[in-house]
Design a protein around this motif. Sequence first.
Motif, mmCIF file in Angstrom:
data_model
loop_
_atom_site.group_PDB
_atom_site.id
_atom_site.type_symbol
_atom_site.label_atom_id
_atom_site.label_comp_id
_atom_site.label_asym_id
_atom_site.label_seq_id
_atom_site.Cartn_x
_atom_site.Cartn_y
_atom_site.Cartn_z
ATOM 1 N N ARG A 33 0.841 -1.207 0.000
ATOM 2 C CA ARG A 33 0.000 0.000 0.000
ATOM 3 C C ARG A 33 0.873 1.253 0.000
ATOM 4 O O ARG A 33 0.604 2.212 -0.731
ATOM 5 C CB ARG A 33 -0.937 -0.013 1.203
ATOM 6 N N SER A 34 1.935 1.245 0.825
ATOM 7 C CA SER A 34 2.852 2.381 0.845
ATOM 8 C C SER A 34 3.595 2.509 -0.481
ATOM 9 O O SER A 34 3.826 3.618 -0.978
ATOM 10 C CB SER A 34 3.858 2.223 1.988
ATOM 11 N N ALA A 35 3.983 1.374 -1.058
ATOM 12 C CA ALA A 35 4.682 1.401 -2.340
ATOM 13 C C ALA A 35 3.815 2.046 -3.418
ATOM 14 O O ALA A 35 4.291 2.866 -4.214
ATOM 15 C CB ALA A 35 5.072 -0.020 -2.752
ATOM 16 N N ALA A 36 2.538 1.691 -3.430
ATOM 17 C CA ALA A 36 1.625 2.280 -4.410
ATOM 18 C C ALA A 36 1.466 3.780 -4.169
ATOM 19 O O ALA A 36 1.504 4.580 -5.113
ATOM 20 C CB ALA A 36 0.273 1.578 -4.352
ATOM 21 N N ALA A 37 1.295 4.157 -2.910
ATOM 22 C CA ALA A 37 1.069 5.565 -2.582
ATOM 23 C C ALA A 37 2.273 6.433 -2.900
ATOM 24 O O ALA A 37 2.131 7.584 -3.351
ATOM 25 C CB ALA A 37 0.716 5.692 -1.098
ATOM 26 N N MET A 38 3.484 5.906 -2.696
ATOM 27 C CA MET A 38 4.709 6.674 -2.913
ATOM 28 C C MET A 38 5.283 6.514 -4.311
ATOM 29 O O MET A 38 6.335 7.035 -4.630
ATOM 30 C CB MET A 38 5.768 6.279 -1.886
ATOM 31 N N GLY A 39 4.614 5.743 -5.166
ATOM 32 C CA GLY A 39 5.039 5.620 -6.549
ATOM 33 C C GLY A 39 6.194 4.687 -6.784
ATOM 34 O O GLY A 39 6.925 4.832 -7.774
ATOM 35 N N VAL A 40 6.409 3.711 -5.890
ATOM 36 C CA VAL A 40 7.461 2.724 -6.117
ATOM 37 C C VAL A 40 7.148 1.972 -7.409
ATOM 38 O O VAL A 40 6.015 1.563 -7.645
ATOM 39 C CB VAL A 40 7.565 1.762 -4.911
ATOM 40 N N ASP A 41 8.170 1.781 -8.236
ATOM 41 C CA ASP A 41 7.942 1.222 -9.571
ATOM 42 C C ASP A 41 7.695 -0.273 -9.576
ATOM 43 O O ASP A 41 7.042 -0.796 -10.491
ATOM 44 C CB ASP A 41 9.132 1.539 -10.472
ATOM 45 N N ALA A 42 8.240 -1.012 -8.594
ATOM 46 C CA ALA A 42 8.075 -2.464 -8.567
ATOM 47 C C ALA A 42 8.448 -2.996 -7.190
ATOM 48 O O ALA A 42 9.186 -2.351 -6.433
ATOM 49 C CB ALA A 42 8.929 -3.134 -9.632
ATOM 50 N N VAL A 43 7.946 -4.178 -6.872
ATOM 51 C CA VAL A 43 8.293 -4.879 -5.635
ATOM 52 C C VAL A 43 8.774 -6.274 -5.997
ATOM 53 O O VAL A 43 8.155 -6.965 -6.827
ATOM 54 C CB VAL A 43 7.087 -4.977 -4.676
ATOM 55 N N LEU A 44 9.875 -6.694 -5.381
ATOM 56 C CA LEU A 44 10.414 -8.038 -5.556
ATOM 57 C C LEU A 44 10.376 -8.749 -4.222
ATOM 58 O O LEU A 44 10.703 -8.154 -3.186
ATOM 59 C CB LEU A 44 11.855 -7.978 -6.081
ATOM 60 N N ALA A 45 9.970 -10.007 -4.218
ATOM 61 C CA ALA A 45 9.863 -10.779 -2.979
ATOM 62 C C ALA A 45 10.797 -11.975 -3.037
ATOM 63 O O ALA A 45 10.853 -12.678 -4.053
ATOM 64 C CB ALA A 45 8.423 -11.247 -2.766
ATOM 65 N N SER A 46 11.523 -12.211 -1.953
ATOM 66 C CA SER A 46 12.384 -13.390 -1.885
ATOM 67 C C SER A 46 11.514 -14.646 -1.879
ATOM 68 O O SER A 46 10.312 -14.583 -1.581
ATOM 69 C CB SER A 46 13.264 -13.344 -0.635
ATOM 70 N N PRO A 47 12.085 -15.807 -2.173
ATOM 71 C CA PRO A 47 11.283 -17.035 -2.216
ATOM 72 C C PRO A 47 10.555 -17.339 -0.919
ATOM 73 O O PRO A 47 9.464 -17.911 -0.943
ATOM 74 C CB PRO A 47 12.323 -18.116 -2.536
#
Length: 298
Positions: free
Chosen positions: A142-156
């Motif tokens: 939610r914070s990533a979307a609000a702050m305009g983060v371009d992408a999220v990567l998750a470890s396995p």
Amino acid sequence: MPLIYVSSLDDARLDAYARLTEAQLRSKLEPERAVFIAESEKVIERAFEGGMEPISLLMEEKWLAAMGPLIRCMEASTPELPVFVAPRDELARLTGFELTRGALGAFRRPALPSVADVLEGARLVAVLEDITNHTNVGAIFRSAAAMGVDAVLASPACYDPLYRRAVRVSMGTVFQVPWTRIGELDVPNHPGEGTWSAEGVDQLHELGFTCAAMALSDDSITPDELAGLLTERETATGTPAKLALLFGTEGEGLAPATIDRCDYTVRIPMAHGVDSLNVAASSAVAFYAFRHLSQLRR
């Protein structure tokens, strides 16, 4: 709309909502049959607008009118979309139903894209290492979307962003921010030691990203200091900065091996004797500090 009235959740057509576990919904052995559940009209709408394929809807009758416009939009792409209508007392048997505002949606789980595809054109990305709390995963998105983060990567080993609670906490922003998995599974018998990052951080470097470990370390700099260094580098080279912010699980934080592989260690300055923030809160601060890098905000 093809309304299907059911009197009980015992109906086999409602297994995805009432009986299948999250592990069964993910269906790793048959990924083409994998499903996730979206809760509430807003989250269902964001899932659909994010390109997710709907399988069915479930709600109580009083929500049909309010949901009508969205249902009609969904039926344009899925004409035979079943809309199950059940009595409130039956729906109340579902865990957390009071939080759904009356509607649930089952969607086909999409195949994950490659890291390179997700990072195409990205300049500010978040990397989640082994975060084992669905609320934190959802809040970070939610914070990533609000702050305009371009992408999220998750470890396995990071918890699933499409887990029902994570989707709910994110308010459906998991469908708005591009994401995928990065790195191989941790070496057996060595969980939580950052073994995924042996490959993952190298891949980020190859794609031109500076990697910053968000960690409680004396050998660290502040977000403002890193922002200054990145600006200086941009000016000197003429190449736009690309930054990957790495966050670790609550309590233990990032694995030492992961921190060692990063270019910088970043620590948010604290006051009043507070030593750290919850990982979801710290991610929001970090995203704001580097928001000028976001492609979405340019």
